[in-house]
Motif scaffolding. Structure first.
Motif, PDB file in Angstrom:
ATOM      1  N   ASP A  59      42.922  51.522  39.030  1.00 29.76           N
ATOM      2  CA  ASP A  59      44.281  52.056  39.138  1.00 29.76           C
ATOM      3  C   ASP A  59      44.842  51.581  40.470  1.00 29.76           C
ATOM      4  OD1 ASP A  59      46.648  53.462  39.276  1.00 29.76           O
ATOM      5  OD2 ASP A  59      45.777  55.387  38.735  1.00 29.76           O
ATOM      6  N   ILE A  60      46.046  51.025  40.462  1.00 28.42           N
ATOM      7  CA  ILE A  60      46.645  50.493  41.681  1.00 28.42           C
ATOM      8  C   ILE A  60      46.737  51.553  42.774  1.00 28.42           C
ATOM      9  CG2 ILE A  60      48.765  49.537  42.659  1.00 28.42           C
ATOM     10  CD1 ILE A  60      47.092  47.565  41.102  1.00 28.42           C
ATOM     11  N   ARG A  69      48.632  43.615  46.030  1.00 34.18           N
ATOM     12  CA  ARG A  69      48.053  42.538  46.830  1.00 34.18           C
ATOM     13  C   ARG A  69      46.535  42.636  46.922  1.00 34.18           C
ATOM     14  NH1 ARG A  69      50.562  42.537  52.511  1.00 34.18           N
ATOM     15  NH2 ARG A  69      50.553  44.781  52.148  1.00 34.18           N
ATOM     16  N   SER A  70      46.006  43.847  46.784  1.00 38.60           N
ATOM     17  CA  SER A  70      44.564  44.041  46.868  1.00 38.60           C
ATOM     18  C   SER A  70      43.821  43.376  45.719  1.00 38.60           C
ATOM     19  CB  SER A  70      44.234  45.543  46.877  1.00 38.60           C
ATOM     20  OG  SER A  70      44.759  46.162  48.019  1.00 38.60           O
ATOM     21  N   LEU A  74      40.248  41.563  45.704  1.00 36.15           N
ATOM     22  CA  LEU A  74      39.199  42.069  44.812  1.00 36.15           C
ATOM     23  C   LEU A  74      38.629  40.936  43.961  1.00 36.15           C
ATOM     24  CD1 LEU A  74      37.745  44.666  43.851  1.00 36.15           C
ATOM     25  CD2 LEU A  74      39.527  44.901  42.117  1.00 36.15           C
ATOM     26  N   LYS A  75      39.501  40.061  43.469  1.00 36.54           N
ATOM     27  CA  LYS A  75      39.064  38.921  42.662  1.00 36.54           C
ATOM     28  C   LYS A  75      38.228  37.956  43.492  1.00 36.54           C
ATOM     29  CE  LYS A  75      38.857  36.555  38.897  1.00 36.54           C
ATOM     30  NZ  LYS A  75      38.104  37.081  37.747  1.00 36.54           N
ATOM     31  N   ARG A  76      38.598  37.782  44.739  1.00 34.46           N
ATOM     32  CA  ARG A  76      37.830  36.911  45.623  1.00 34.46           C
ATOM     33  C   ARG A  76      36.459  37.528  45.923  1.00 34.46           C
ATOM     34  NH1 ARG A  76      41.150  36.985  49.627  1.00 34.46           N
ATOM     35  NH2 ARG A  76      42.509  35.390  48.735  1.00 34.46           N
ATOM     36  N   ARG A 100      49.688  37.999  38.041  1.00 39.15           N
ATOM     37  CA  ARG A 100      49.854  36.934  39.030  1.00 39.15           C
ATOM     38  C   ARG A 100      48.942  37.141  40.241  1.00 39.15           C
ATOM     39  NH1 ARG A 100      55.625  37.179  37.717  1.00 39.15           N
ATOM     40  NH2 ARG A 100      55.998  38.548  39.514  1.00 39.15           N
ATOM     41  N   ALA A 101      48.600  38.404  40.523  1.00 34.78           N
ATOM     42  CA  ALA A 101      47.744  38.712  41.671  1.00 34.78           C
ATOM     43  C   ALA A 101      46.257  38.555  41.357  1.00 34.78           C
ATOM     44  CB  ALA A 101      48.013  40.132  42.160  1.00 34.78           C
ATOM     45  N   GLY A 102      45.918  38.326  40.079  1.00 30.92           N
ATOM     46  CA  GLY A 102      44.509  38.086  39.753  1.00 30.92           C
ATOM     47  C   GLY A 102      43.927  38.925  38.643  1.00 30.92           C
ATOM     48  N   ALA A 103      44.684  39.917  38.132  1.00 30.51           N
ATOM     49  CA  ALA A 103      44.167  40.737  37.028  1.00 30.51           C
ATOM     50  C   ALA A 103      44.157  39.939  35.727  1.00 30.51           C
ATOM     51  CB  ALA A 103      45.018  41.990  36.863  1.00 30.51           C
TER      52      ALA A 103
END
Length: 219
Positions: A59-60, A69-70, A74-76, A100-103
């Protein structure tokens, strides 16, 4: 290519709300294709050296103060895990930004249980997941059937500013918003000022009207 392994997919949930965690735990236990690794209340509680999930459902709100942005960090941090956002935030405003942020997927907490299970299954197999409503919205946008004016207005806003606008639409005061987003009241006030400037709004009441109209898609 989808993974061929039949072993249960390891799921980690990051969520601040105890009731949600309890409900998700009892739900996941009914599906043998998933193995619930556990829960964390915030990103800092989780390290790759201690846990290796296939899917991180987050959950954001638990990613504040950096929010969307997190997801990039998190993906990295967990490069082999797929990220599914499970939140109460409006998918029509936030889903694409999260992707776009990685989800790999976005599911609202108000969605039917079957949709959440489908979302977990899809992202665990390397697929993208969006609700049918959200897929239709994107197709309409791509085909030019959606009014561009309303979209261009909220795209001027940063992720954090858009989240503040959603909170304003829910009649939250600055103090409540600051507590929810884990930032200071002064920061909220500065953001509100920048939001008004970006949207060319002249007063706090106009900002409230814009927030309500955006939430109701009434443009």
């Amino acid at each position: 290519m989808e993974p061929q392994s039949n072993s249960p997919k390891k799921i980690l949930f990051i969520d601040e709300q105890p009731i949600c965690r309890l409900g998700l735990e009892s739900l996941i236990e009914r599906y043998p294709q998933f193995n619930l690794l556990g829960f964390a209340t915030k990103l800092d509680d989780v390290e790759p050296s201690s846990i290796s999930p296939d899917v991180i459902a987050i959950d954001i709100v638990a990613a504040m103060p950096n929010g969307i942005r997190s997801l990039t960090d998190l993906k990295r941090k967990f490069s082999h895990a797929s990220i599914l956002v499970v939140t109460s935030l409006d998918e029509s405003l936030f889903a694409e930004r999260c992707l776009r942020a990685g989800a790999q997927g976005f599911s609202m907490k108000t969605a039917p249980i079957e949709e959440l299970i489908q979302a977990l299954d899809d992202v665990s197999r390397g697929r993208l997941y969006l609700s049918s409503k959200m897929r239709a919205l994107i197709l309409n946008r791509m085909s030019g059937h959606e009014a561009e004016r309303s979209r261009s207005r909220f795209e001027r806003l940063s992720d954090r500013e858009l989240l503040i606008v959603q909170h304003i639409s829910q009649s939250m005061e600055n103090r409540e918003i600051a507590k929810q987003m884990k930032i200071s009241i002064k920061t909220i006030e500065s953001h509100r000022s920048r939001i008004k400037s970006k949207l060319q709004l002249s007063s706090p009441s106009e900002l409230v009207k814009f927030a309500i109209r955006l939430q109701n898609k009434a443009f």
